[in-house]
Design an enzyme around this catalytic site. Structure first.
Site, PDB file in Angstrom:
ATOM      1  N   GLU A  96     -17.638  47.237 -28.798  1.00 37.09           N
ATOM      2  CA  GLU A  96     -17.507  45.765 -28.788  1.00 37.09           C
ATOM      3  C   GLU A  96     -18.285  45.164 -29.959  1.00 37.09           C
ATOM      4  OE1 GLU A  96     -15.308  44.333 -27.006  1.00 37.09           O
ATOM      5  OE2 GLU A  96     -14.900  46.125 -25.827  1.00 37.09           O
TER       6      GLU A  96
ATOM      7  N   TRP B 128      -1.916  28.239 -31.060  1.00 34.35           N
ATOM      8  CA  TRP B 128      -3.220  28.885 -30.846  1.00 34.35           C
ATOM      9  C   TRP B 128      -4.330  28.134 -31.554  1.00 34.35           C
ATOM     10  CZ3 TRP B 128      -5.477  30.636 -35.369  1.00 34.35           C
ATOM     11  CH2 TRP B 128      -4.638  30.914 -36.450  1.00 34.35           C
TER      12      TRP B 128
ATOM     13  N   ASN C  65     -14.986  37.368 -21.352  1.00 31.01           N
ATOM     14  CA  ASN C  65     -13.945  37.797 -22.293  1.00 31.01           C
ATOM     15  C   ASN C  65     -12.568  37.929 -21.645  1.00 31.01           C
ATOM     16  OD1 ASN C  65     -12.999  38.873 -24.901  1.00 31.01           O
ATOM     17  ND2 ASN C  65     -12.703  40.739 -23.702  1.00 31.01           N
TER      18      ASN C  65
ATOM     19  N   TRP D 211      -8.167  34.438 -31.004  1.00 32.82           N
ATOM     20  CA  TRP D 211      -6.987  33.587 -30.809  1.00 32.82           C
ATOM     21  C   TRP D 211      -5.743  34.206 -31.421  1.00 32.82           C
ATOM     22  CZ3 TRP D 211      -5.950  30.176 -27.280  1.00 32.82           C
ATOM     23  CH2 TRP D 211      -7.017  29.640 -26.583  1.00 32.82           C
TER      24      TRP D 211
ATOM     25  N   TRP E 268     -15.988  45.443 -32.628  1.00 34.39           N
ATOM     26  CA  TRP E 268     -14.992  44.366 -32.737  1.00 34.39           C
ATOM     27  C   TRP E 268     -15.564  43.182 -33.525  1.00 34.39           C
ATOM     28  CZ3 TRP E 268      -9.870  43.858 -31.988  1.00 34.39           C
ATOM     29  CH2 TRP E 268      -9.207  44.867 -31.285  1.00 34.39           C
TER      30      TRP E 268
ATOM     31  N   TRP F  41       6.701  25.842 -31.321  1.00 34.87           N
ATOM     32  CA  TRP F  41       5.746  25.349 -30.310  1.00 34.87           C
ATOM     33  C   TRP F  41       6.351  24.177 -29.554  1.00 34.87           C
ATOM     34  CZ3 TRP F  41       2.401  29.008 -29.903  1.00 34.87           C
ATOM     35  CH2 TRP F  41       1.935  29.692 -31.028  1.00 34.87           C
TER      36      TRP F  41
END
Ligand code: FAD
Length: 499
Positions: free
Chosen positions: A295, A381, A363, A404, A298, A326
């Site tokens: 993590e 987003w 998360n 996102w 990440w 959208w």
């Protein structure tokens, strides 16, 4: 030897701080924080970040006071302020730790060159990452777009450097108190206080009670968090990290973002914890620790992607998504319903309420609320990203953009667009006892657990005996989950065909 300026940015700590240690070698050190949100381009910090910054700077000023060195806090143009400090102090060197946001990189490059042209010695250092973005390269010299090979390459690279100690002593410069606005009989303690207040970082209407009760910004708070996490939670991180009602993750994200603790320190502390052993099965413990370190990986990956794709916070990495159809949202009505946690989908609303109250969200729930916004509501987003930017205490340009774009399916190593999280199934699986929902939506707390995930499916007598009138105590779902999922998939087909 002349004094040296240490320019503090998002490295609000004393330990493992190479720029601070380098500046501390000089005859005297001038530690300065310059508030310049306008220099962050379109991404000036949001309200929750400002709240955190205020308290973290206050903690840092106290830490410097213990060394007898006042922290100088100024606001305005960074280059002009540094030049003014050089003129005031006769400093001949400037040190800082690097940041990796595109606007900041550009600014820092200019400042470095200009100050060098002025005849100063200027050095930047790495305090924020295990591996800087340009050091990890694919076999052909490119950047990575997928996490697993990126992280494998990081693990093959040299072990992270051991963290540096905090300086033992710091020497102040002659007019330090005057520069820091220190007052009265205890100048070191009062230094910076008025300047900090004048930055106006705290909200004018106090909405921050939930943040105060949850967080302790500053280096000591970061270590308290890590030291609580390692013995109690690390061994069960896998699979404990997936359950939002449990304290299964470290909650280090805002501390890491503001540099109150660095990844090298976390890395070393995890290795030390593994070496200490414990009650759990060693293989499970190692697996949990590896997952936790990945993590942190990440976070590194997010910085890597942002560095190589500076448009990443605003534009889909996969250009096909630029034409996504959208949904229109007159007056932002749907967006506001989502922001307020009034969608009528309990796991989504619980997450959005946790975010607003505490500045943080688990998360798994971030993924669920994101999927709901982008897919079930078909809102861009970027709208979710902007709301998170304002409300998260860990709002981080690299990680937020990555999160996102992952949710939207348009980013690096993203979830495929056709994977639409079903918030009811997610809730049944990861909040099986309904505790997270009951905590954040007290109106649903008296419903039997199996009906908390989808109260609209509960029989009328069950709702009645729990005191829930849908539409009064808790909203009806704002969309039908199945139909909106189908509409999202159909919209995706359109851009697939177009591409
Ligand atoms: P832990 O599980 O304890 O992980 C340890 C550390 O690893 C974290 O503190 C964080 O620094 C890093 N980390 C963990 N997961 C990720 C991840 N997926 N991406 C990048 N770094 C990670 N994280 C942020 O720090 N800032 C953000 O603005 C942010 N926005 C997000 C937006 C969305 C839509 C999504 C899906 C995720 C986002 N994340 C963001 C990633 C992740 O949700 C948080 O880092 C994590 O929840 C923080 O909690 P923790 O410290 O307990 O994490």
């Amino acid at each position: 030897m002349a004094p040296a300026i240490y320019w503090i940015r998002r490295d609000l700590r004393l330990a493992d701080n190479p720029a601070l240690l380098a500046a501390a070698q000089a005859k005297a050190i001038i530690p300065v924080y310059i508030h310049a949100p306008h220099e962050a381009g379109d991404w000036a910090p949001g309200a929750a970040s400002n709240w955190w910054l205020h308290h973290s700077l206050a903690a840092l000023a106290s830490a410097y006071a213990r060394y007898g060195v006042p922290l100088i806090i100024r606001s305005g143009d960074s280059l002009a302020t540094l030049r003014a400090l050089v003129a005031e102090t006769g400093a001949e060197a400037v040190h800082w730790n690097r940041l990796y946001e595109p606007a900041t990189i550009e600014r820092d490059r200019h400042i470095k060159q200009t100050l060098r042209d002025d005849g100063l010695s200027v050095e930047s250092h790495n305090a924020a990452l295990l591996h800087e973005p340009w050091t990890i390269r694919t076999g052909t010299g490119g950047d990575y777009k997928a996490f697993t090979p990126f992280w494998r390459a990081c693990r093959r690279a040299a072990e992270p450097e051991p963290p540096l100690p905090a300086p033992q002593t710091l020497a102040r410069c002659d007019n330090a108190d005057a520069m820091a606005g220190a007052m009265g009989r205890d100048p070191a303690a009062t230094a910076g206080a008025a300047a900090l207040e004048s930055l106006g970082l705290l909200p004018t209407i106090d909405w921050a009670g939930g943040l105060r009760s949850r967080w302790q910004p500053g280096e000591a708070g970061a270590w308290a968090r890590l030291e609580a996490f390692l013995p109690a939670t690390l061994a069960a991180y896998e699979p404990g990290r997936d359950y939002p009602a449990r304290p299964g993750t470290s909650r280090l994200s805002p501390h890491l973002h503001f540099g109150e603790i660095g990844p090298r320190q976390v890395w070393q502390a995890v290795q030390a914890q593994l070496a200490r052993g414990g009650d759990s099965d060693p293989a499970a413990r190692t697996e949990s620790a590896e997952t936790f370190l990945s993590e942190i990986g990440w976070r590194e990956f997010a910085h890597h992607v942002l560095f190589h794709h500076p448009g990443f916070p605003d534009h889909p990495l996969n250009a096909r998504f630029a034409d996504f159809p959208w949904q229109a949202d007159p007056g932002d009505a749907m967006l506001k319903t989502w922001q307020r946690g009034e969608t009528g989908i309990p796991l989504v609303d619980a997450g959005m309420r946790e975010l607003y109250a505490t500045g943080w969200m688990h998360n798994r729930v971030r993924m669920v609320v994101g999927s709901f916004l982008v897919k079930n509501l078909r809102l861009p987003w970027q709208a979710g990203e902007a709301w998170f930017w304002d409300t998260l205490v860990d709002a981080d340009l690299a990680s937020n953009s990555l999160g996102w774009q992952w949710v939207a399916g348009s980013g690096a190593d993203a979830a495929p667009y056709f994977r639409v999280f079903n918030p009811v199934r997610q809730s049944e699986r990861f909040d099986a006892e309904g505790d997270y929902i009951a905590h954040w939506i007290p109106a649903l707390a008296d419903l039997p657990v199996k009906h908390r995930h989808a109260p609209w499916e509960a029989p009328a007598p069950v709702l009645e005996s729990a005191g829930v009138t849908l539409g009064v105590d808790y909203p009806h779902p704002m969309v039908d989950l199945k139909e909106s999922r189908q509409a999202a998939l159909a919209a995706f087909e359109q851009i697939k065909k177009a591409g």
